[in-house]
Design an enzyme around this catalytic site. Structure first.
Site, PDB file in Angstrom:
ATOM      1  N   GLU A 115      -8.926   6.709   3.433  1.00 31.00           N
ATOM      2  CA  GLU A 115      -7.699   7.507   3.003  1.00 31.00           C
ATOM      3  C   GLU A 115      -6.792   6.415   2.486  1.00 31.00           C
ATOM      4  OE1 GLU A 115      -7.456  10.170   2.047  1.00 31.00           O
ATOM      5  OE2 GLU A 115      -8.977  11.290   3.032  1.00 31.00           O
ATOM      6  N   CYS A 168       2.003   6.630   0.809  1.00 36.01           N
ATOM      7  CA  CYS A 168       0.774   6.122  -0.158  1.00 36.01           C
ATOM      8  C   CYS A 168       0.731   7.019  -1.581  1.00 36.01           C
ATOM      9  CB  CYS A 168      -0.729   6.379   0.537  1.00 36.01           C
ATOM     10  SG  CYS A 168      -0.635   8.115   1.279  1.00 36.01           S
TER      11      CYS A 168
END
Length: 535
Positions: A225, A259
């Site tokens: 991720e 993110c």
């Protein structure tokens, strides 16, 4: 349960304990106790109460580590986890059931094919600093629900939260099955030297390559991720004030250390000035006394990250059109927008992962798409504020891990939907059902009855041409397309239309019978030619 909110000093796990924890995790999985669904549910319920009891301590730790306002911590971390847990507790008994609604030829029906859901084993979870609670415990929910044991390695850049997580796991979850390892590079390296059945890493591509390379040595599967230079598009067709407000929210949350937050915004040229005006309006509405004085705005995690972000502002050739204030002593960087005229500007080429972003003027959506595909072809997140047609063009021509229309990264805010990247932004997904799937092996199982052996004569030597013809007669079918790839609306098509009127159940049964009844026709069209070649 009352929990002491005092946060202990950060303490690295000894390397001997790292090896022992890994051994215990493998042994706990080998005991097969984690395969018991009730055992998993008990662990998940305990985790629920652990998060609830530790909420005051987590709020203090998140404030200490990253200056996170309590509202952001509750919404983005604690409530997020509890929602994910609630869904998992409600659905787990359904998720673990064998899949029997599968596609296979009718002739294999006596084998009763099905797919079992098996845990992968002992897994390693390596988390980041920006959401140091949620991004460590959300994967843990998936690991527990799948029946895995797990070791968590929180980021040393969020030391207070890391210690609080260790306390929670030690006090609430099954000893031996779940551990927390704290430390820096030596401890992480020791963990990667152990054999795992899956590794989930959240962080940056540089470290991800190290993790993936190490995992490849033992053929360990990984879920990565990561992040990316996430783009947004703003059209003159959208509500500019609303777009500015929502994108401001996306960059102010967690001081932009998200993110999924936008790295740059492609704005149609004729509305750039208006968009900037509305950005500044939102800036002043969010922070009447300025963000530095606001209790609702966080800080940069450490000096290293502060210097990295500040360097982007110092080296840009663009013009600061909002914000720009910095204070290293307070690890403070104001939400800052920079108007640039080149995709080679540092504000475009570097991932900000902070409260700064660039505005890049474009003539239309087509130019925006070209820019997006050149700057970063596979970002984690994509946002588009345009007409229905423009939004569809962006979604159709730009790849991303997830996407949001008319807002900033709300696709990642729903804790029960799959979340993951693509290409450089990662591989694999989790959250909700996807977390269970992430740590689950789908194991195909069939059971061949004894009475089928005569029907299976074709596979035994000495081989028989007559048996082969019979096998091909039963299993062959005529394609419903010609040699140019054009589909033919033949007998099978009309049968589907007729039988489809009986509803899905009747349709399925009739189609299966139709397949058997028309097998002879298939034999004369396809299998006859094959057997001629074999004779």
């Amino acid at each position: 349960m009352a929990v002491d909110t005092k946060i202990p000093p950060f303490e690295a796990t000894s390397l001997d304990d790292v090896a022992r924890y890994a051994l215990e995790a493998r042994a706990a999985y080998a005991s097969r106790k984690t395969k018991d669904v009730e055992w998993r549910l008990v662990q998940l319920r305990k985790l629920y109460w652990g998060i609830t009891d530790y909420t005051p301590k987590f709020l203090a730790a998140l404030k200490q580590d990253i200056g996170k306002p309590s509202t952001e911590a509750i919404i983005g971390e604690i409530a997020f986890l509890l929602t994910d847990l609630n869904l998992t507790l409600q659905k787990l008994k359904t998720w673990v059931k064998d899949d029997t609604d599968l596609d296979y030829p009718l002739t294999f029906s006596p084998l009763k094919p099905h797919v079992r859901k098996e845990p992968l084993g002992a897994v390693l979870i390596i988390g980041p600093y920006n959401f140091p609670l949620m991004l460590n415990l959300a994967p843990l929910i998936g690991a527990i629900s799948a029946g895995c044991t797990a070791i968590i390695k929180p980021s040393e850049s969020a030391p207070a939260t890391a210690m609080a997580i260790k306390e929670l796991v030690d006090n609430y979850l099954d000893p031996g099955s779940f551990h927390v390892v704290n430390g820096t590079i030596p401890e992480t390296t020791a963990l990667l030297n152990e054999k795992w059945d899956k590794i989930l890493y959240t962080g940056n591509p540089t470290v991800a390559r190290i993790v993936a390379k190490k995992a490849a040595e033992t053929l360990t599967p990984v879920a990565l991720e990561l992040g990316g230079r996430n783009p947004a598009f703003v059209s003159k067709a959208t509500n500019l004030a609303l777009a500015a407000r929502r994108l401001m929210w996306g960059k102010c949350t967690n001081a932009g250390q998200v993110c999924m937050s936008h790295n740059y915004v492609c704005v149609e040229r004729e509305v750039v000035d208006d968009f900037i005006k509305y950005l500044n309006v939102s800036y002043n509405e969010f922070f009447p006394q300025g963000p530095k004085a606001s209790p609702d705005y966080g800080s940069i995690v450490n000096e290293r990250q502060f210097d990295r972000i500040k360097k982007m502002l110092d080296t840009t050739s663009g013009k600061i059109v909002m914000g720009g204030e910095t204070d290293k002593s307070k690890l403070f960087i104001a939400p800052t927008a920079v108007l640039v005229d080149s995709i080679d500007d540092p504000m475009m080429t570097d991932e900000s992962f902070g409260p700064i972003w660039s505005i890049y003027p474009v003539n239309d959506v087509k130019e925006a798409i070209k820019v997006m595909n050149k700057v970063d072809p596979t970002p984690l997140s994509l946002m588009t504020f345009g007409s229905k047609s423009e939004n569809e063009q962006v979604l159709s021509h730009v790849t991303s891990g997830g996407a949001t229309i008319n807002d900033a990264y709300m696709h990642g805010a729903v804790s029960t939907l799959p979340f993951g990247g693509v290409g450089e932004s990662g591989t694999g997904a989790y959250h909700g059902r996807a977390s269970f799937d992430c740590f689950t092996h789908r194991r195909t199982v069939v059971a061949t009855p004894s009475w089928m052996d005569k029907l299976l004569r074709v596979r035994y030597a000495p081989y028989s041409q007559a048996q082969l013809k019979q096998y091909l007669w039963i299993n062959s079918s005529k394609p419903d397309f010609d040699r140019n790839g054009k589909q033919i609306a033949g007998l099978g098509y009309w049968a589907w239309i007729v039988f489809g009127l009986g509803g899905p159940t009747a349709k399925g049964a009739l189609i299966r019978w139709f397949t058997v009844l028309t097998a002879g026709y298939a034999y004369f069209t396809q299998s006859h030619r094959l057997t001629q070649l074999l004779s």
